[in-house]
Design an enzyme around this catalytic site. Sequence first.
Site, PDB file in Angstrom:
ATOM      1  N   GLY A   1       0.822  -1.305   0.038  1.00 57.91           N
ATOM      2  CA  GLY A   1      -0.075  -0.023  -0.085  1.00 57.91           C
ATOM      3  C   GLY A   1       0.928   1.258   0.119  1.00 57.91           C
ATOM      4  O   GLY A   1       1.420   1.606  -0.930  1.00 57.91           O
TER       5      GLY A   1
ATOM      6  N   SER B   1       6.259  -4.661  -2.132  1.00 53.09           N
ATOM      7  CA  SER B   1       5.813  -3.394  -2.455  1.00 53.09           C
ATOM      8  C   SER B   1       6.262  -2.142  -1.576  1.00 53.09           C
ATOM      9  O   SER B   1       7.350  -2.166  -0.845  1.00 53.09           O
ATOM     10  CB  SER B   1       4.614  -3.025  -2.795  1.00 53.09           C
ATOM     11  OG  SER B   1       4.173  -1.980  -3.616  1.00 53.09           O
ATOM     12  N   TRP B   2       5.119  -1.478  -0.784  1.00 56.29           N
ATOM     13  CA  TRP B   2       5.370  -0.823   0.552  1.00 56.29           C
ATOM     14  C   TRP B   2       5.743  -1.811   1.596  1.00 56.29           C
ATOM     15  O   TRP B   2       6.708  -1.444   2.487  1.00 56.29           O
ATOM     16  CB  TRP B   2       4.226  -0.125   0.752  1.00 56.29           C
ATOM     17  CG  TRP B   2       3.869   0.472   2.413  1.00 56.29           C
ATOM     18  CD1 TRP B   2       3.324  -0.436   3.453  1.00 56.29           C
ATOM     19  CD2 TRP B   2       5.055   1.327   2.999  1.00 56.29           C
ATOM     20  NE1 TRP B   2       3.639   0.232   4.433  1.00 56.29           N
ATOM     21  CE2 TRP B   2       4.586   1.240   4.268  1.00 56.29           C
ATOM     22  CE3 TRP B   2       6.042   2.116   2.497  1.00 56.29           C
ATOM     23  CZ2 TRP B   2       5.267   1.904   5.376  1.00 56.29           C
ATOM     24  CZ3 TRP B   2       6.402   2.932   3.429  1.00 56.29           C
ATOM     25  CH2 TRP B   2       6.242   2.838   5.028  1.00 56.29           C
TER      26      TRP B   2
ATOM     27  N   ASP C   1       7.062  -4.959 -13.911  1.00 51.80           N
ATOM     28  CA  ASP C   1       6.557  -4.157 -13.101  1.00 51.80           C
ATOM     29  C   ASP C   1       6.586  -2.704 -13.216  1.00 51.80           C
ATOM     30  O   ASP C   1       7.654  -1.985 -13.456  1.00 51.80           O
ATOM     31  CB  ASP C   1       7.513  -4.587 -11.744  1.00 51.80           C
ATOM     32  CG  ASP C   1       6.626  -3.827 -10.511  1.00 51.80           C
ATOM     33  OD1 ASP C   1       5.859  -2.946 -10.440  1.00 51.80           O
ATOM     34  OD2 ASP C   1       6.947  -4.295  -9.331  1.00 51.80           O
TER      35      ASP C   1
ATOM     36  N   HIS D   1       3.595  -6.513 -11.019  1.00 49.88           N
ATOM     37  CA  HIS D   1       3.940  -6.021  -9.531  1.00 49.88           C
ATOM     38  C   HIS D   1       3.063  -6.889  -8.490  1.00 49.88           C
ATOM     39  O   HIS D   1       3.707  -7.166  -7.455  1.00 49.88           O
ATOM     40  CB  HIS D   1       3.392  -4.685  -9.685  1.00 49.88           C
ATOM     41  CG  HIS D   1       3.571  -3.943  -8.312  1.00 49.88           C
ATOM     42  ND1 HIS D   1       4.786  -3.693  -7.716  1.00 49.88           N
ATOM     43  CD2 HIS D   1       2.764  -3.857  -7.128  1.00 49.88           C
ATOM     44  CE1 HIS D   1       4.871  -3.374  -6.411  1.00 49.88           C
ATOM     45  NE2 HIS D   1       3.550  -3.135  -6.081  1.00 49.88           N
TER      46      HIS D   1
END
Length: 444
Positions: free
Chosen positions: A150, A224-225, A389, A421
């Site tokens: 996120g 990701s985050w 990605d 991604h």
Amino acid sequence: VAYCFAQAVWHYSSAMLVTLCRVATPAPANRLQGVGATCGPMFGFPTNLAATSAVFVATRFACRLGQKTQRVPGRCSRQVASGQPDLRYVSVPASDAACQIANPAKYPVQLYPDIIPYESGHLKVGDGHELYWEQCGNPQGKPVIFLHGGPGAGCDERSRRFFDPSFYRIVILDQRGSGRSRPNASDDWSASIVENTTPNLVQDIEQLRDALNIDSWSLVLGGSWGATLAIAYAEAHPTKVRSLVLRGVFLFGPDEVDYLFCSGGTYGQNPAAWESYCKFIEDTSSDFQRERTNLLGAYWERLTRADDNMRNAAAAAFVGYELSISKTFIDPAVLEKYLGNPSVLIPFALMEVLYMTNAGFLRRGQLLDECSVIAEHGIRVAICHGRGDYVCQPQAAWRLTQALRAAGGEAELEFVAGAGHSDSEPGLVDAMVRATDRMRDHLH
């Protein structure tokens, strides 16, 4: 078969309807026409994939044939039925003639089977936040924690399945304002962002580790985050981590934020998605010349308004943009899952814009500058990154790997061909599970 037929209908009808629209509703170039009052209620959003694809096209194009509406500065003129996903500013996905969504490519390694938590609860971490956590797998196993992306995406049942449940003690955590943590941003956005910063999320992980009587994490997995947070945690508490598995690395460099949300870096491969992302601000702005220079700020202003309709529309446009570039093959069911569920949609948009506009609450270059700490403490690192990605560029994974190796660290990097991604990409699932299995073998 039905899905493939819908794909054919999608692209044929798109071309036909655009032609009809040019005849029926001529408009200046680059000006999105409003939807007539009689068109909006005509289209639902069914859950089956074939019907969803057809409805998506109808919603995006057919309504142009209806009565034109005057754009009202600061408001979306088109309405979405209550409880339905808002697809107004989501670009049409690329074709899927091989039906890869319905029948994805088969990889040697899959997720582990579904598993039920043996314990769960909420941990009070201060600032009014109570974080949801759960434990699965082997209660006497090696402790591992899953850090979601996120920020704001939250965890789900799949989050438990990247690990061997017979070996690992699997801990799942919903971060501040997200998922099942309280308050969720969809219930009280202003309370959800109180002291919601990277240093505090790092400290939350420490509080949870202490509350669960875990000496150190054998493995921290983040995507990701979540990869950003995992790196930040390992650099802050290197003696509490033995290994990292990172997917879709994001280092929060200014170039990464600018590419994704500010300068149109994604336009090269995803022009329709970028233009839709910008178009929402244009259609809801009374001063687009000013706001186009600060798109993240413009989204933040709309996400924090008192107007629920505007807040929801902004969240749908923002998250819809990211989802539309996150996978090699875009699954309409994923759009429905995120855009049709406020408890997922609002935190995802709000937290991501909050962190993007504040440089991730990190010093510029901090994660790369301090990665020598990871190397010096012998923390093993495995990185899995989709070659395609468009959200987190492969260069971030390369730079991190090179920096870790230059510092004498042990870092494995696997670029996955044919993957974007999302951690639902079959190739990334294969790579991530193989990585946690390799760590398992080292931890024995």
